[in-house]
Design a protein around this motif. Structure first.
Motif, PDB file in Angstrom:
ATOM      1  N   ALA A  25       0.831  -1.208   0.000  1.00  0.00           N
ATOM      2  CA  ALA A  25       0.000   0.000   0.000  1.00  0.00           C
ATOM      3  C   ALA A  25       0.865   1.257   0.000  1.00  0.00           C
ATOM      4  CB  ALA A  25      -0.936  -0.010   1.207  1.00  0.00           C
ATOM      5  N   LYS A  26       1.950   1.219   0.790  1.00  0.00           N
ATOM      6  CA  LYS A  26       2.849   2.387   0.827  1.00  0.00           C
ATOM      7  C   LYS A  26       3.536   2.587  -0.519  1.00  0.00           C
ATOM      8  CE  LYS A  26       5.121   1.339   4.623  1.00  0.00           C
ATOM      9  NZ  LYS A  26       6.174   1.395   5.654  1.00  0.00           N
ATOM     10  N   LYS A  27       3.946   1.490  -1.150  1.00  0.00           N
ATOM     11  CA  LYS A  27       4.595   1.584  -2.453  1.00  0.00           C
ATOM     12  C   LYS A  27       3.666   2.241  -3.471  1.00  0.00           C
ATOM     13  CE  LYS A  27       6.902  -1.187  -6.009  1.00  0.00           C
ATOM     14  NZ  LYS A  27       7.322  -2.545  -6.430  1.00  0.00           N
ATOM     15  N   GLN A  28       2.421   1.826  -3.461  1.00  0.00           N
ATOM     16  CA  GLN A  28       1.441   2.383  -4.394  1.00  0.00           C
ATOM     17  C   GLN A  28       1.182   3.860  -4.098  1.00  0.00           C
ATOM     18  OE1 GLN A  28      -2.807   1.104  -4.205  1.00  0.00           O
ATOM     19  NE2 GLN A  28      -2.439   0.317  -6.266  1.00  0.00           N
ATOM     20  N   LEU A  29       1.040   4.198  -2.817  1.00  0.00           N
ATOM     21  CA  LEU A  29       0.766   5.575  -2.421  1.00  0.00           C
ATOM     22  C   LEU A  29       1.932   6.497  -2.781  1.00  0.00           C
ATOM     23  CD1 LEU A  29      -0.854   7.762  -0.925  1.00  0.00           C
ATOM     24  CD2 LEU A  29       0.122   6.911   1.217  1.00  0.00           C
ATOM     25  N   ILE A  30       3.158   6.069  -2.451  1.00  0.00           N
ATOM     26  CA  ILE A  30       4.343   6.894  -2.724  1.00  0.00           C
ATOM     27  C   ILE A  30       4.548   7.054  -4.228  1.00  0.00           C
ATOM     28  CG2 ILE A  30       6.856   7.045  -2.487  1.00  0.00           C
ATOM     29  CD1 ILE A  30       6.470   5.410   0.167  1.00  0.00           C
ATOM     30  N   SER A  31       4.346   5.976  -4.989  1.00  0.00           N
ATOM     31  CA  SER A  31       4.525   6.040  -6.442  1.00  0.00           C
ATOM     32  C   SER A  31       3.539   7.010  -7.079  1.00  0.00           C
ATOM     33  CB  SER A  31       4.356   4.648  -7.063  1.00  0.00           C
ATOM     34  OG  SER A  31       5.314   3.750  -6.551  1.00  0.00           O
ATOM     35  N   ARG A  32       2.259   6.912  -6.677  1.00  0.00           N
ATOM     36  CA  ARG A  32       1.244   7.805  -7.235  1.00  0.00           C
ATOM     37  C   ARG A  32       1.493   9.260  -6.833  1.00  0.00           C
ATOM     38  NH1 ARG A  32      -4.354   4.307  -6.253  1.00  0.00           N
ATOM     39  NH2 ARG A  32      -4.021   2.792  -7.946  1.00  0.00           N
ATOM     40  N   ALA A  33       1.885   9.458  -5.570  1.00  0.00           N
ATOM     41  CA  ALA A  33       2.182  10.810  -5.098  1.00  0.00           C
ATOM     42  C   ALA A  33       3.391  11.385  -5.846  1.00  0.00           C
ATOM     43  CB  ALA A  33       2.451  10.791  -3.597  1.00  0.00           C
ATOM     44  N   GLY A  34       4.389  10.528  -6.116  1.00  0.00           N
ATOM     45  CA  GLY A  34       5.566  10.968  -6.868  1.00  0.00           C
ATOM     46  C   GLY A  34       5.225  11.397  -8.277  1.00  0.00           C
ATOM     47  N   VAL A  35       4.376  10.609  -8.949  1.00  0.00           N
ATOM     48  CA  VAL A  35       3.937  10.956 -10.307  1.00  0.00           C
ATOM     49  C   VAL A  35       3.161  12.274 -10.290  1.00  0.00           C
ATOM     50  CG1 VAL A  35       2.440  10.279 -12.223  1.00  0.00           C
ATOM     51  CG2 VAL A  35       3.920   8.579 -11.141  1.00  0.00           C
ATOM     52  N   LEU A  36       2.301  12.460  -9.293  1.00  0.00           N
ATOM     53  CA  LEU A  36       1.530  13.697  -9.164  1.00  0.00           C
ATOM     54  C   LEU A  36       2.456  14.899  -8.961  1.00  0.00           C
ATOM     55  CD1 LEU A  36      -1.252  15.103  -8.844  1.00  0.00           C
ATOM     56  CD2 LEU A  36      -1.108  14.595  -6.401  1.00  0.00           C
ATOM     57  N   ALA A  37       3.434  14.750  -8.062  1.00  0.00           N
ATOM     58  CA  ALA A  37       4.391  15.837  -7.814  1.00  0.00           C
ATOM     59  C   ALA A  37       5.222  16.117  -9.065  1.00  0.00           C
ATOM     60  CB  ALA A  37       5.308  15.463  -6.645  1.00  0.00           C
ATOM     61  N   GLY A  38       5.651  15.046  -9.781  1.00  0.00           N
ATOM     62  CA  GLY A  38       6.441  15.218 -11.005  1.00  0.00           C
ATOM     63  C   GLY A  38       5.660  15.935 -12.087  1.00  0.00           C
ATOM     64  N   LEU A  39       4.378  15.598 -12.229  1.00  0.00           N
ATOM     65  CA  LEU A  39       3.529  16.267 -13.217  1.00  0.00           C
ATOM     66  C   LEU A  39       3.369  17.750 -12.873  1.00  0.00           C
ATOM     67  CD1 LEU A  39       1.662  16.056 -15.692  1.00  0.00           C
ATOM     68  CD2 LEU A  39      -0.210  15.472 -14.121  1.00  0.00           C
ATOM     69  N   GLY A  40       3.180  18.030 -11.587  1.00  0.00           N
ATOM     70  CA  GLY A  40       3.069  19.424 -11.158  1.00  0.00           C
ATOM     71  C   GLY A  40       4.336  20.205 -11.442  1.00  0.00           C
ATOM     72  N   LEU A  41       5.490  19.608 -11.126  1.00  0.00           N
ATOM     73  CA  LEU A  41       6.774  20.263 -11.388  1.00  0.00           C
ATOM     74  C   LEU A  41       6.954  20.526 -12.879  1.00  0.00           C
ATOM     75  CD1 LEU A  41       9.157  18.256  -9.020  1.00  0.00           C
ATOM     76  CD2 LEU A  41       8.516  20.656  -8.786  1.00  0.00           C
ATOM     77  N   PHE A  42       6.632  19.527 -13.703  1.00  0.00           N
ATOM     78  CA  PHE A  42       6.792  19.657 -15.157  1.00  0.00           C
ATOM     79  C   PHE A  42       5.970  20.824 -15.699  1.00  0.00           C
ATOM     80  CE2 PHE A  42       4.968  18.525 -19.355  1.00  0.00           C
ATOM     81  CZ  PHE A  42       6.121  18.691 -20.112  1.00  0.00           C
ATOM     82  N   LEU A  43       4.713  20.890 -15.325  1.00  0.00           N
ATOM     83  CA  LEU A  43       3.837  21.946 -15.847  1.00  0.00           C
ATOM     84  C   LEU A  43       4.278  23.332 -15.372  1.00  0.00           C
ATOM     85  CD1 LEU A  43       0.363  20.190 -15.446  1.00  0.00           C
ATOM     86  CD2 LEU A  43       1.661  20.555 -17.560  1.00  0.00           C
ATOM     87  N   ILE A  44       4.673  23.436 -14.110  1.00  0.00           N
ATOM     88  CA  ILE A  44       5.118  24.730 -13.578  1.00  0.00           C
ATOM     89  C   ILE A  44       6.426  25.162 -14.228  1.00  0.00           C
ATOM     90  CG2 ILE A  44       5.936  25.925 -11.514  1.00  0.00           C
ATOM     91  CD1 ILE A  44       2.896  25.509 -11.582  1.00  0.00           C
ATOM     92  N   TYR A  45       7.379  24.223 -14.355  1.00  0.00           N
ATOM     93  CA  TYR A  45       8.655  24.559 -15.008  1.00  0.00           C
ATOM     94  C   TYR A  45       8.439  25.003 -16.445  1.00  0.00           C
ATOM     95  CZ  TYR A  45      11.210  22.298 -11.169  1.00  0.00           C
ATOM     96  OH  TYR A  45      11.726  21.963  -9.952  1.00  0.00           O
ATOM     97  N   LEU A  46       7.603  24.270 -17.161  1.00  0.00           N
ATOM     98  CA  LEU A  46       7.331  24.601 -18.558  1.00  0.00           C
ATOM     99  C   LEU A  46       6.752  26.008 -18.660  1.00  0.00           C
ATOM    100  CD1 LEU A  46       7.606  23.042 -21.264  1.00  0.00           C
ATOM    101  CD2 LEU A  46       5.166  22.528 -21.098  1.00  0.00           C
ATOM    102  N   GLY A  47       5.809  26.321 -17.768  1.00  0.00           N
ATOM    103  CA  GLY A  47       5.204  27.646 -17.774  1.00  0.00           C
ATOM    104  C   GLY A  47       6.193  28.746 -17.446  1.00  0.00           C
TER     105      GLY A  47
END
Length: 423
Positions: free
Chosen positions: A213-235
């Motif tokens: 459960a922790k692996k799934q939670l951390i992985s999904r949270a990491g993808v969410l944070a990475g997507l946020g970083l990507f969009l903000i950096y691009l902007g």
């Protein structure tokens, strides 16, 4: 529903711990200098400031231990030395830099107070948060990150839909490489191995005991944070590129960010920017100091005294180093980054790979080669560039400061072939 909410909170907390001083001031300046080639520098920046940190979080999700586990396959002694070096860099450079940026951009323009007063109050508040260890994830994820994202979207959104003069030509010879190297200065790959541990301990403190459960939670949270970083950096990169004809070519990183916020949000822009800078820098400093204190606590037998002492020492060091100019701290950080970043990159990759491709022998061979071929880049940044030039001319890509890359790829392939043959 509960899982979705916890993923969002954890992802937002991760984003806020990543998104600090460098993440704010570096992307607009990169786009400003790239002009029409903004997409190429964005690609390079994405590799070192988004993809690598995301892989680091995924590696943590897979290991679910401490940062020691990242390098244990090389040797336990090397692992301790590597971790101590990374944490020493983290509390000596990126953490104090957050206070320096906060002073220059959020405090000095309004109050004209000394940097000593700013950094003292700043790190007292950081210490208060770090000592409230069990509440960090919720405070960062539920309250501070939404404010950061909201102000960022306002600056980027208005800037992108405004009218701008034609861009000046790019100032980069190799925009992708320039983007990669500038991404080093965010410290995000190093940040991934530091704050990933913070997330794991925070989840353990909240009662999570299922590895899967922790692996799934951390992985999904990491993808969410990475997507946020990507969009903000691009902007931010695109905002800097579109505005590069509106400012002097010799403008500083902090002055450019201030100019962009003023152009997009008007006079109130400076107030919004001050809040944004303060929050973004503060959350990163909390993540770094907490991660360092967690590590020392675990290293010294779960000693709460070690946690408290490390937190206090880290904050005192932040006050002292926070007196220096932002650009001075960036320059000082370069030699350390050119040495430790390649090692961190290969450790992240090796820990993400399946076990059959990352045996102890492979770990040791790849890390040793990385260390050797990082030395010319390191020495070139400490005043020995002329003496190192003959050596760098013999190493592919060394003149682009990535001379370690090809030897590491070859070593990885050969070590795996030999490992299979011996079996």
């Amino acid at each position: 529903m509960m899982k979705t909410k916890e993923t969002l909170v954890t992802g937002f907390a991760l984003f806020s711990m990543f998104f600090g001083a460098g993440n704010l001031i570096l992307p607009p300046f990169l786009g400003f200098n790239a002009g029409p080639e903004w997409f190429l520098v964005a690609l390079g920046f994405f590799i070192s400031a988004v993809a690598l940190p995301l892989l680091g979080i995924l590696a943590h999700a897979r290991l679910q231990g401490t940062m020691l586990d990242f390098a244990n396959k090389v040797s336990p002694v090397f692992s301790i030395i590597y971790c101590l070096f990374v944490y020493a860099i983290s509390i000596s450079l990126p953490a104090p830099r957050t206070a320096s940026v906060t002073h220059e951009m959020a405090i000095q323009p309004f109050f004209g107070s000394s940097s000593l007063l700013t950094s003292s109050i700043y790190f007292i508040l950081v210490l208060v948060f770090v000592l409230n260890r069990s509440k960090i994830l919720d405070i960062l994820g539920k309250f501070l990150t939404p404010l950061i994202i909201g102000i960022l979207l306002a600056i980027i959104g208005i800037g992108l839909f405004s009218v701008h003069p034609e861009m000046r030509p790019s100032g980069f010879e190799t925009p992708v490489i320039s983007g990669i190297l500038e991404g080093y200065q965010t410290f995000d790959a190093i940040g991934a191995v530091v704050v990933g541990g913070v997330i794991i301990i925070s989840l353990n403190l909240k009662g999570h005991d299922s590895f899967k459960a922790k692996k799934q939670l951390i992985s999904r949270a990491g993808v969410l944070a990475g997507l946020g970083l990507f969009l903000i950096y691009l902007g931010l990169i695109l905002s800097g590129a579109m505005s590069n004809a509106e400012f002097d070519e010799d403008i500083t990183r902090t002055a450019l960010l201030s100019g962009l916020s003023l152009n997009t949000l008007g006079n109130i822009g400076n107030v919004f920017l001050s809040v944004l800078v303060s929050l973004a820098c503060f959350t990163t400093a909390v993540g770094i100091i907490t991660g360092t204190a967690d590590f020392m606590k675990g290293l010294l037998g779960e000693s709460q005294q070690a946690y408290l002492a490390t937190a206090i020492i880290g904050c005192i060091l932040g006050v002292v180093m926070g007196q220096f100019d932002v650009h001075y701290i960036i320059d000082v950080a370069l030699p350390a980054l050119m040495f430790i970043y390649p090692i961190t990159i290969v450790l992240i990759f090796l820990n993400v790979l399946p076990e059959r491709f990352a045996s102890k022998a492979v770990f040791r061979a790849v890390v040793i080669v990385t260390l050797i071929f990082s030395i010319p880049d390191f020495l070139s940044t400490v005043g020995l560039a002329d003496k190192m030039q003959a050596v760098k001319d013999m190493i592919p890509f060394a003149n682009y400061s990535i001379g370690w890359l090809l030897p590491v790829i070859l070593t990885f392939a050969i070590a795996n072939l030999l490992s299979r043959k011996s079996k």
